[in-house]
Design a protein around this motif. Structure first.
Motif, PDB file in Angstrom:
ATOM      1  N   THR A 135       0.793  -1.227   0.000  1.00  0.00           N
ATOM      2  CA  THR A 135       0.000   0.000   0.000  1.00  0.00           C
ATOM      3  C   THR A 135       0.830   1.283   0.000  1.00  0.00           C
ATOM      4  OG1 THR A 135      -0.103  -0.134   2.424  1.00  0.00           O
ATOM      5  CG2 THR A 135      -1.925  -1.111   1.189  1.00  0.00           C
ATOM      6  N   LYS A 138       0.086   4.461  -2.132  1.00  0.00           N
ATOM      7  CA  LYS A 138      -1.085   5.261  -1.743  1.00  0.00           C
ATOM      8  C   LYS A 138      -0.695   6.390  -0.802  1.00  0.00           C
ATOM      9  CE  LYS A 138      -4.676   1.744  -2.270  1.00  0.00           C
ATOM     10  NZ  LYS A 138      -5.767   1.010  -1.586  1.00  0.00           N
ATOM     11  N   GLY A 246       0.816  12.557   1.001  1.00  0.00           N
ATOM     12  CA  GLY A 246       0.230  11.244   1.270  1.00  0.00           C
ATOM     13  C   GLY A 246       0.182  10.904   2.741  1.00  0.00           C
ATOM     14  N   ARG A 255      -8.716  12.401   1.790  1.00  0.00           N
ATOM     15  CA  ARG A 255      -8.162  11.879   0.550  1.00  0.00           C
ATOM     16  C   ARG A 255      -6.929  12.689   0.152  1.00  0.00           C
ATOM     17  NH1 ARG A 255     -12.834  10.440  -3.892  1.00  0.00           N
ATOM     18  NH2 ARG A 255     -13.878   8.799  -2.697  1.00  0.00           N
ATOM     19  N   TRP A 258      -4.215  13.373  -5.108  1.00  0.00           N
ATOM     20  CA  TRP A 258      -4.240  12.639  -6.392  1.00  0.00           C
ATOM     21  C   TRP A 258      -5.398  11.647  -6.502  1.00  0.00           C
ATOM     22  CZ3 TRP A 258       0.222  12.384  -3.198  1.00  0.00           C
ATOM     23  CH2 TRP A 258       0.228  11.301  -2.301  1.00  0.00           C
ATOM     24  N   VAL A 259      -6.151  11.457  -5.452  1.00  0.00           N
ATOM     25  CA  VAL A 259      -7.234  10.480  -5.473  1.00  0.00           C
ATOM     26  C   VAL A 259      -8.414  11.026  -6.273  1.00  0.00           C
ATOM     27  CG1 VAL A 259      -8.877   9.156  -4.094  1.00  0.00           C
ATOM     28  CG2 VAL A 259      -6.542   9.530  -3.247  1.00  0.00           C
TER      29      VAL A 259
END
Length: 260
Positions: A135, A138, A246, A255, A258-259
């Motif tokens: 992950t 992310k 992030g 969020r 970039w989400v």
């Protein structure tokens, strides 16, 4: 002796090394990394230990890096971050070089560094309900210091299916990717692990250790150069705006930019 792990050895010389931060889903803190490195040295030097089973307490096998440890790294200078990244690399290297068979017993989910720990096992058996994921992307960072071991386990082609996407995958796909040797119902997990342990008890311990080293030497595996490269890559990534965004988004429970 240890705060974050336990070691129990039976009369046959089968040692169970248990991650014991169940309340934190066995997330890896700096202390756990240190204790696992020390445990690998102790078990490797103990002539009475024939096989090591890597297990975990609680619901989760390993949730990856400890959140508090990750948050601390946000305020560190690049050199200190590199040293912190090196702690995970050192621990994985110690387990990878353990001169005893290392059997992974994954009773629950494994994410990030937990996938790395499965990758350094000679054989990893998991329950058929578990989930896995790399992950890190992310969060704007990389599966870097676990990368040499993940790539060695899966091969580049298979690794690229899950190495960058951060997607969650199940036990059947973990078997197909080579992370798990097999996936079994929870009720069968103990027996499946025991079936991997027993053959070693009929083998010469020195020959097993030499054969394991030979396999690693012949296979190339996680070289010192690759490990050093992974540490440098992670340290550099921590300096980026994406990493700050992030990690910040994660702790702020929002969020990342970039989400979509």
């Amino acid at each position: 002796m240890f705060e974050t792990i336990k070691i129990d050895t039976d009369s046959r010389g089968v040692a169970t090394l248990t991650l014991a931060r169940a309340d934190k889903h066995n997330a890896m803190s700096a202390l756990m990394l240190k204790e696992l490195t020390e445990a690998a040295a102790l078990l490797g030097a103990d002539a009475a230990v024939r096989v090591v089973v890597l297990a975990a307490a609680g619901k989760t096998f390993c949730a990856g890096g400890d959140l508090a440890w990750m948050q601390e790294q946000m305020g560190m200078d690049p050199q200190t971050r590199a040293r912190e990244a090196g702690k995970l690399a050192t621990m994985l290297g110690a387990l990878n070089r353990l001169p005893k068979p290392l059997i992974g017993k994954l009773h629950g989910n494994a994410f990030g560094g937990g996938v790395g720990m499965a990758s350094v096992c000679d054989v990893a058996i998991g329950v058929d309900t578990l989930k896995m994921a790399l992950t890190e992307t992310k969060l704007g960072i990389l599966p870097a210091t676990i990368g040499p071991y993940v790539i060695a386990r899966m091969g580049e082609g298979r690794a690229r299916r899950v190495f960058m996407s951060g997607r969650v995958f199940g036990a059947a796909e973990a078997v197909a990717l080579g992370l798990l040797a097999k996936a079994v119902p929870l009720a069968d997990l103990d027996a499946a692990v025991e079936a991997e342990v027993v053959p070693y008890l009929a083998c010469a311990p020195g020959a097993v250790a030499a054969a394991k080293k030979l396999a690693q030497d012949l296979g190339g595996g996680a070289s010192e150069e690759a490990v050093a490269m992974s540490i440098a890559a992670l340290a550099a990534r921590w300096e980026t705006d994406e990493a700050a965004e992030g990690i910040g988004a994660f702790f702020e429970k929002r969020r990342a930019a970039w989400v979509v």
